[in-house]
Design a protein around this motif. Structure first.
Motif, PDB file in Angstrom:
ATOM      1  N   VAL A 409       3.143  10.534  75.204  1.00  0.00           N
ATOM      2  CA  VAL A 409       2.057  10.706  76.171  1.00  0.00           C
ATOM      3  C   VAL A 409       2.027  12.165  76.602  1.00  0.00           C
ATOM      4  CG1 VAL A 409       1.117  10.021  78.406  1.00  0.00           C
ATOM      5  CG2 VAL A 409       2.335   8.341  77.004  1.00  0.00           C
ATOM      6  N   GLY A 410       0.824  12.775  76.557  1.00  0.00           N
ATOM      7  CA  GLY A 410       0.682  14.151  76.998  1.00  0.00           C
ATOM      8  C   GLY A 410       0.030  15.017  75.952  1.00  0.00           C
ATOM      9  N   ARG A 411      -0.100  16.284  76.243  1.00  0.00           N
ATOM     10  CA  ARG A 411      -0.767  17.226  75.342  1.00  0.00           C
ATOM     11  C   ARG A 411      -0.059  17.272  73.994  1.00  0.00           C
ATOM     12  NH1 ARG A 411      -4.104  21.128  77.763  1.00  0.00           N
ATOM     13  NH2 ARG A 411      -3.437  22.712  76.255  1.00  0.00           N
ATOM     14  N   LYS A 413       0.358  14.781  72.036  1.00  0.00           N
ATOM     15  CA  LYS A 413       0.980  13.506  71.704  1.00  0.00           C
ATOM     16  C   LYS A 413      -0.074  12.494  71.270  1.00  0.00           C
ATOM     17  CE  LYS A 413       5.101  14.887  73.085  1.00  0.00           C
ATOM     18  NZ  LYS A 413       6.266  15.017  72.190  1.00  0.00           N
ATOM     19  N   ALA A 417      -3.768  13.090  74.454  1.00  0.00           N
ATOM     20  CA  ALA A 417      -3.487  14.377  73.825  1.00  0.00           C
ATOM     21  C   ALA A 417      -4.342  15.501  74.375  1.00  0.00           C
ATOM     22  CB  ALA A 417      -3.689  14.268  72.310  1.00  0.00           C
ATOM     23  N   ASP A 424      -0.933  17.087  82.447  1.00  0.00           N
ATOM     24  CA  ASP A 424       0.218  16.995  81.551  1.00  0.00           C
ATOM     25  C   ASP A 424       1.528  17.178  82.318  1.00  0.00           C
ATOM     26  OD1 ASP A 424       1.254  16.766  78.812  1.00  0.00           O
ATOM     27  OD2 ASP A 424       1.930  18.829  79.126  1.00  0.00           O
ATOM     28  N   GLY A 428       2.959  13.903  81.149  1.00  0.00           N
ATOM     29  CA  GLY A 428       3.455  14.264  79.827  1.00  0.00           C
ATOM     30  C   GLY A 428       4.913  14.707  79.849  1.00  0.00           C
ATOM     31  N   LYS A 520      12.351  14.052  83.172  1.00  0.00           N
ATOM     32  CA  LYS A 520      11.336  15.011  82.745  1.00  0.00           C
ATOM     33  C   LYS A 520      11.688  16.377  83.310  1.00  0.00           C
ATOM     34  CE  LYS A 520       6.462  16.204  83.548  1.00  0.00           C
ATOM     35  NZ  LYS A 520       6.252  16.806  82.224  1.00  0.00           N
TER      36      LYS A 520
END
Length: 592
Positions: A409-411, A413, A417, A424, A428, A520
C-alpha cells in the motif's frame, strides 16, 4: 543459620534470632590443617590441556568437495597444588577415601577407623586417581555434493570432547584435616543446652588425630575416582533444493550420541529390601509404626535386618550422602526438520518444522529439570538404568514461522499507487512482522512420597493404573476444565518399594503462540526519520499452560512443582498457572 518462628523459642522469628534460638545450622568449620591467616579453605586446582589438530579441504571434482580433520584433546586429571585432594577408594568395601597428601600417612590422621571400630578408612593412592586418558582422538569428516544447479547434498560427522565443571571437585579438600562440614539442629548435641547457639555446639577439630568416621555423613563434589573425558558424536545429512527464484526447501537429519557424560548419584543410598522380606518389613503395630524397619520406642521393639536402613547401606562408613560424580551418563538424539525459506522484495519468510526425540539417563549433572530427583541423582541409585527415558527438554514436534512483509500500500505499490506524498506518509510504507510458534509440551512424570524415607530416594515416581484415562476428569465436577491429569490413575508405591512408572512418560500442555508487530518509518527531513513500532505478544491471547514459559503446571507432594505431579496432594493434576496474557507494546526512536 536459620531462625524460624515457633521453633523451640519465643514464637517470633526475629526474637529467636536475637536470643540465639535456632532451627538449623550448616557449614564448614576450621580443622587441624585449615589456614590460620585467611577465612575458608582455599584450593589451587591445576588443569593441563593440550589439543593439537589438523584439517584440510579437498575439492575432488567440480561438484564434490570434502573436509577431513583430526583433533587430539588431552586433559590431564585435575590435581591440587598442595595435594589437598580426596576421592573414593573403590577397594574399600566398607566405604573409604583415597588421599593425595602422603603426610597424612605419618601425622596420625590415616588410616582412621571405620564404623566397625577396626577397618581402615583412608588410603594413600597418589596425587590423582589416574592420569588423563591418552586416546581422546576426535576425527571430523564432511562433504558437499552439488547434484545440479538447484540441488546440494551435505554430510558431516565428528567427535567432540568436552571438559566438565570445576564445581565437581571444589569440595575435594573440605574434609578433615583440612576442613569439616557440620550440620546441626537443636537435637544434634547431647549433654548441653542445644536449643540456643553457643560455642559448645561446635566441637573442635583443630587437633590432629585419627580420621573421624563421623565426618563422612555428607560427601559431595569431590574428585572423581574415575575421571573420564565426556564426548559427543554428531552427524548430519541434508538436502537443499531451489524451488523457485529466492525460494529454497531444505530437509535435514541430525543425530547426536553422548558418552561418558558427567552425572551425579548417591552411592550411599540404602539398598532395596529383598523381595522375600517385604512382608516382614511392612508390618505395622496398632499405631501405624513400622517396628521391624525403625523399631518402636513405645514398646522397645528393635529394628531388624534387612528392614532397617543401617543394615542395607552399601558402604556402612558412608552413613549419610555420598554424591559421587561419575562419567557414565549417556544420551541419544535424533531429529528431522524441513525448512522453507523465501526472500523477495516485499516478503521474507522462514518456516521450520522439526520432529525430534532425545533420550538420556539424566538431563543435568545435579538433577535439575523436569525429572529432577534433587542432588541425590536417580530414583534408585543402584539401578540408574531405570531413569533412562525422554530428556527433560525433549520436544517431539515444533513448528516456527517468522516473516517480514512490506504491505503493498502506498506510492509505487499495488494499492493506492497514485496517492500524494502526504497520504503516503500516513498509509504507505507499513511493515508487518511476526513469529508464530506451535510446540508440543515438555515431558514430565508423576511423583509420589517415599514412605518414611525407607528407600532413601530423592525422587519417587508413582504407579500408573493400567487402562485408566489420565485425562478423564469427570470426577472433578465443575473444576474439570482446570485439571490436566486424572489423579485417580496413579497410586503411591507400597512401603519399601519403588514406583513402576518410567521417567517422563507424559507431556505438558503445548504452545500456540503468535507474536506480531506493525511498524513504519516517518521522514523528518533529509537526514532523520522517526521509526514507530507496535508489538503484540501472544496476539490472540492463548493460554500457555507450561512451566517452561512461566506457568506452574501442577502441585507436587513437596510443594509447587512446575513439572511434576504428586500423588497424595490435593492440588496434584490441577492447572493453576499460565504464561502472560496478551501484551501490547508501543515504541519509537529517531534515527539520524
Amino acid at each position: 543459620t536459620l531462625f524460624r518462628s515457633g521453633f523451640c523459642g519465643t514464637g517470633n522469628g526475629f526474637a529467636d534470632m536475637m536470643l540465639g534460638f535456632y532451627s538449623g545450622w550448616g557449614g564448614f568449620v576450621p580443622s587441624a590443617l585449615s589456614p590460620t591467616t585467611q577465612a575458608g579453605n582455599p584450593q589451587t586446582h591445576l588443569y593441563h590441556y593440550f589439543a593439537p589438530y589438523a584439517e584440510d579441504d579437498w575439492k575432488l571434482t567440480s561438484k564434490l568437495s570434502m573436509n577431513i580433520g583430526l583433533r587430539w584433546d588431552y586433559r590431564a586429571a585435575t590435581s591440587e597444588a598442595q595435594n589437598h585432594l580426596f576421592w573414593r577408594d573403590t577397594k574399600n568395601a566398607q566405604g573409604g577415601l583415597c588421599y593425595a597428601d602422603p603426610k597424612l600417612t605419618t601425622n596420625g590422621v590415616a588410616p582412621g577407623v571405620g564404623i566397625d571400630g577396626s577397618s581402615p578408612i583412608l588410603r594413600y593412592c597418589g596425587s590423582v586417581p589416574f592420569p588423563g586418558p591418552k586416546d581422546p582422538f576426535a576425527p571430523r569428516l564432511g562433504f558437499n555434493y552439488r547434484m545440479n544447479d538447484k540441488t546440494v547434498v551435505r554430510f558431516g560427522y565428528g567427535i567432540f570432547y568436552t571438559s566438565y565443571e570445576g564445581r565437581e571437585i571444589d569440595d575435594s579438600a573440605d574434609i578433615f584435616p583440612y576442613s569439616v562440614r557440620l550440620s546441626l539442629n537443636p537435637s544434634t548435641q547431647n549433654g548441653v543446652d542445644t536449643t540456643k547457639l553457643g560455642n559448645d555446639l561446635l566441637p573442635s577439630y583443630t587437633t590432629l588425630g585419627p580420621f573421624p568416621e563421623s565426618t563422612l555423613s555428607f560427601i559431595a563434589v569431590i574428585e572423581s575416582e574415575d575421571p573420564l573425558n565426556p564426548y559427543v558424536q554428531s552427524w548430519t545429512l541434508s538436502v537443499e533444493r531451489e524451488l523457485a527464484r529466492n525460494t529454497t526447501l531444505e530437509v535435514n537429519y541430525v543425530g547426536t550420541k553422548g558418552t561418558h557424560l558427567l552425572n551425579r548419584h548417591d552411592i550411599a543410598q540404602q539398598l532395596d529390601i529383598p523381595a522375600a522380606s517385604l512382608s516382614l518389613c511392612q508390618q505395622q503395630d496398632a499405631n501405624g509404626v513400622y517396628f521391624n524397619a525403625f523399631g518402636d520406642p513405645a514398646t522397645g521393639a528393635q529394628a531388624v535386618a534387612p528392614c532397617s536402613v543401617a543394615s542395607r547401606l552399601p558402604y556402612p562408613n558412608f552413613n549419610g550422602f555420598y554424591i559421587d560424580s561419575d562419567f557414565h551418563g549417556y544420551s541419544i538424539y535424533h531429529a528431522g526438520d524441513v525448512k522453507f525459506e523465501h526472500r523477495a522484495g516485499d516478503l521474507a519468510i522462514t518456516s521450520v518444522f522439526t520432529w525430534a526425540k532425545s533420550m538420556d539417563n539424566k538431563s543435568a549433572t545435579a538433577g535439575a529439570g523436569a525429572s529432577a530427583t534433587g542432588f541425590e541423582g536417580y530414583m534408585d541409585n543402584s539401578r540408574p538404568k531405570l531413569d533412562y527415558g525422554r530428556s527433560d527438554f525433549n520436544v517431539p514436534f515444533r513448528f516456527v514461522s517468522s516473516y517480514v512483509y512490506q504491505l503493498p500500500v502506498g506510492r509505487g505499490k499495488r494499492f493506492a499507487a497514485g496517492i500524494n506524498r502526504a497520504a503516503d506518509e500516513a498509509i504507505g510504507g507499513w511493515q508487518l512482522t511476526g513469529i508464530a510458534t506451535f510446540q508440543q509440551g515438555f515431558p514430565y512424570q508423576v511423583g509420589a512420597p517415599d514412605i518414611q524415607g525407607i528407600t532413601g530416594t530423592g525422587g519417587m515416581r508413582a504407579n500408573r493404573t493400567s487402562g485408566c484415562n489420565i485425562h478423564d476428569n469427570t470426577y472433578a465436577g465443575n473444576l474439570a476444565k482446570f485439571f490436566w491429569l486424572n489423579m485417580n490413575c496413579f497410586t503411591g508405591p507400597a512401603f519399601g518399594t519403588y514406583g513402576t512408572m518410567g521417567r517422563n512418560p507424559f507431556n505438558q500442555p503445548g504452545i500456540n503462540n503468535w507474536d506480531m508487530g506493525l511498524g513504519k518509518a516517518f521522514g523528518l527531513g533529509e537526514k532523520a526519520k522517526f521509526v514507530f513500532k507496535m508489538d503484540l505478544f501472544n496476539t490472540f491471547n492463548h493460554h500457555q499452560y507450561s512451566g517452561d514459559v512461566g506457568g506452574l503446571l501442577v502441585a507436587g507432594s513437596g510443594g509447587n512443582q512446575p513439572v511434576s505431579a504428586g500423588v497424595g496432594n490435593a492440588n496434584a493434576g490441577l492447572l493453576y498457572g499460565a504464561s502472560s496474557s496478551r501484551i501490547i507494546q508501543f515504541g519509537g526512536k529517531i534515527q539520524f
